[in-house]
Design an enzyme around this catalytic site. Structure first.
Site, PDB file in Angstrom:
ATOM      1  CE  LYS A   1      -3.696   2.371   2.495  1.00  0.00           C
ATOM      2  NZ  LYS A   1      -4.840   2.095   3.315  1.00  0.00           N
TER       3      LYS A   1
ATOM      4  CG  ASP B   1     -13.079   5.394   5.958  1.00  0.00           C
ATOM      5  OD1 ASP B   1     -14.191   5.566   5.730  1.00  0.00           O
ATOM      6  OD2 ASP B   1     -12.016   5.620   5.207  1.00  0.00           O
TER       7      ASP B   1
HETATM    8  P1  ADP Z   1      -7.622   3.460   0.687  1.00  0.00           P
HETATM    9  O1  ADP Z   1      -6.892   4.347   1.890  1.00  0.00           O
HETATM   10  O2  ADP Z   1      -7.378   4.040  -0.526  1.00  0.00           O
HETATM   11  O3  ADP Z   1      -9.176   3.344   0.896  1.00  0.00           O
HETATM   12  P2  ADP Z   1      -7.441   0.565   1.560  1.00  0.00           P
HETATM   13  O4  ADP Z   1      -6.305   0.406   2.490  1.00  0.00           O
HETATM   14  O5  ADP Z   1      -8.820   0.672   2.012  1.00  0.00           O
HETATM   15  O6  ADP Z   1      -7.009   1.923   1.073  1.00  0.00           O
HETATM   16  O7  ADP Z   1      -7.458  -0.418   0.261  1.00  0.00           O
HETATM   17  C1  ADP Z   1      -8.120  -0.177  -0.936  1.00  0.00           C
HETATM   18  C2  ADP Z   1      -8.725  -1.529  -1.673  1.00  0.00           C
HETATM   19  O8  ADP Z   1      -7.705  -2.271  -1.677  1.00  0.00           O
HETATM   20  C3  ADP Z   1      -9.575  -2.350  -0.486  1.00  0.00           C
HETATM   21  O9  ADP Z   1     -10.829  -1.878  -0.505  1.00  0.00           O
HETATM   22  C4  ADP Z   1      -9.421  -3.650  -0.983  1.00  0.00           C
HETATM   23  O10 ADP Z   1     -10.037  -3.956  -2.011  1.00  0.00           O
HETATM   24  C5  ADP Z   1      -7.674  -3.531  -1.436  1.00  0.00           C
HETATM   25  N1  ADP Z   1      -7.019  -4.230  -0.378  1.00  0.00           N
HETATM   26  C6  ADP Z   1      -6.321  -3.340   0.452  1.00  0.00           C
HETATM   27  N2  ADP Z   1      -5.622  -4.031   1.475  1.00  0.00           N
HETATM   28  C7  ADP Z   1      -5.839  -5.229   1.074  1.00  0.00           C
HETATM   29  C8  ADP Z   1      -5.181  -6.508   1.683  1.00  0.00           C
HETATM   30  N3  ADP Z   1      -4.454  -6.665   2.560  1.00  0.00           N
HETATM   31  N4  ADP Z   1      -5.665  -7.793   1.049  1.00  0.00           N
HETATM   32  C9  ADP Z   1      -6.580  -7.606  -0.016  1.00  0.00           C
HETATM   33  N5  ADP Z   1      -7.090  -6.459  -0.603  1.00  0.00           N
HETATM   34  C10 ADP Z   1      -6.843  -5.328   0.087  1.00  0.00           C
HETATM   35 MG    MG Z   2     -10.313   2.203   2.305  1.00  0.00          MG
END
Ligand code: ADP
Ligand code: MG
Length: 398
Positions: free
Chosen positions: A121, A226
């Site tokens: 991320k 959130d």
């Molecule tokens: P943001 O801050 O942009 O909302 P998130 O951490 O919510 O970021 O991640 C965005 C998307 O990426 C999530 O809705 C999910 O679909 C996918 N995602 C994030 N982390 C994971 C993970 N550890 N495993 C699988 N999918 C993930």
């Molecule tokens: Mg998110």
């Protein structure tokens, strides 16, 4: 923003030293003067070749200051530095597809040397247009332009620290694996966001589980801030049981919570507002999507307050301060997020389009560039996948 790792294999040791020098120089220079880059890198006059190589692929950008010429790091440059750290520590071996584009982050599937998939991320605070009022613009203008970098680092550090604390205390969250600069690496959850799930066998029990998660967070001193259908991944597991010599199958749904940069303490001045918003997000989603309404009102923040520290549990809002994410950092990050208009992707006030059409999904990309503080970056404009020989650790996988 894409992540193009193609150039990684062409960078020489001197290029990396130069890139690191620009990063170091950025700590106290908005524009890092060329002689300083030479000095920090130890390459002196020999630094020019690397500087032009890095500028050509968009890892640094040339800027003219009123007083002098120099360079600053771009998001692409910071991405490369983080990836290089992961490569050296063997946290990440290859970079694959992008699976998420948020307003403030990019999510990629990566793999370690054994081919085990992980999630990278990348926090990108401040890349969105500042659609906010003048006061906020002034606030941002008065900060050093390096602040997007610093704030994205803070967001990553906060997320990693909270994920670690939650995981250690038995919460269903991804496993935090590594952190560098504005990025984190965590385990890949093989599941879809609840947003993409059209029906569940037993909405009442999933609802109860989510509400109890909100309350358990409060017990540990935290509010997610959130808590919504985008940040809850629903894992489906088939459970087979032998009953009277007949095999029966049932599906078990386990919610996994993600996305922690906006978590707040139960002692936050607006704690009640955030708590209610988290609860109401879930209520509203269950009504609209699963046509389920709980018989019970609440839970209200007053109920949650009574649970704080119950059974002698550690208050994680307090313990994270000791483990590296200080109160001062929390304040700085919160003020910045407010100024750039970050308020979670499930903000009920935010117009989200037609809830039931179910295809627009995820956060649409905000229009970029123009008036915002996003550093332009050539790397980001190129394609994300690449062809490469098998020995290249940073070739993208299809
Ligand atoms: P943001 O801050 O942009 O909302 P998130 O951490 O919510 O970021 O991640 C965005 C998307 O990426 C999530 O809705 C999910 O679909 C996918 N995602 C994030 N982390 C994971 C993970 N550890 N495993 C699988 N999918 C993930
Ligand atoms: Mg998110």
């Amino acid at each position: 923003m894409r992540l193009d790792t193609k150039a990684m294999r062409y960078l020489t040791g001197e290029d990396w030293r130069t890139l690191t020098a620009v990063e170091t120089g950025s700590r106290n220079h908005e524009v890092v003067p060329t002689p300083l880059i030479g000095q920090i890198s130890g390459l002196r006059g020999g630094v020019h070749k690397s500087i032009s190589a890095l500028a050509k692929i968009g890892l640094i950008a040339r800027l003219k200051n009123a007083k002098y010429d120099g360079y600053r790091l771009t998001y692409g440059g910071l991405d490369y530095l983080a990836l290089n750290t992961y490569r050296k520590r063997k946290d990440v071996y290859s970079v694959g597809n992008q699976i998420g584009v948020g307003k403030e982050s990019d999510i990629f599937v990566v793999a370690d040397e054994q081919g085990v998939q992980r999630v990278l991320k990348i926090h990108r605070l401040g890349r969105i247009s500042f659609r906010t009022v003048k006061a906020n613009r002034d606030y941002l203008r008065n900060r050093s332009s390096g602040s997007w970098m610093y704030m994205s680092r803070l967001a990553a550090l906060k997320e990693y620290t909270f994920m670690t604390a939650l995981r250690e205390n038995g919460f269903a969250v991804p496993e935090p694996l590594a952190q560098s600069r504005h990025t984190i690496v965590m385990s890949l959850i093989d599941a879809f966001p609840m947003r993409q799930i059209s029906s569940v066998p037993d909405p009442a029990s999933l609802y109860a589980e989510l509400i109890s998660m909100i309350l358990r967070l409060a017990q540990y001193g935290l509010i997610h801030g959130d808590f919504n259908e985008f940040n809850i991944l629903i894992k489906e597991e088939v459970k087979k049981e032998l009953q009277e010599n007949k095999e029966t199958e049932s599906i078990i749904l386990t919610p996994i919570l993600i996305d922690f940069p906006q978590m707040v303490s139960v002692d936050h001045a607006n704690a009640e507002y955030y708590f209610d918003r988290d609860v109401n997000c879930i209520k509203r989603f269950f009504e609209r999507r699963f046509h389920f309404t709980s018989d019970e009102k609440g839970p209200h923040f007053a109920d949650a307050r009574k649970l704080i520290g119950k059974d002698g549990v550690t208050r994680l809002d307090v313990s994270v301060e000791a483990s590296g994410f200080s109160r001062k950092m929390a304040k700085e990050l919160e003020a910045y997020m407010k100024a750039v208009g970050v308020d979670g992707d499930g903000d009920p006030e935010a117009a989200r389009g037609d809830e039931e059409s179910g295809d627009e999904d995820e956060d649409e990309e905000e229009e970029e560039g123009e008036e915002d503080g996003e550093p332009e970056n050539e790397t980001g404009r190129q394609v994300e996948t690449m062809e490469g020989d098998a020995s290249d650790p940073f070739q993208a996988k299809g």
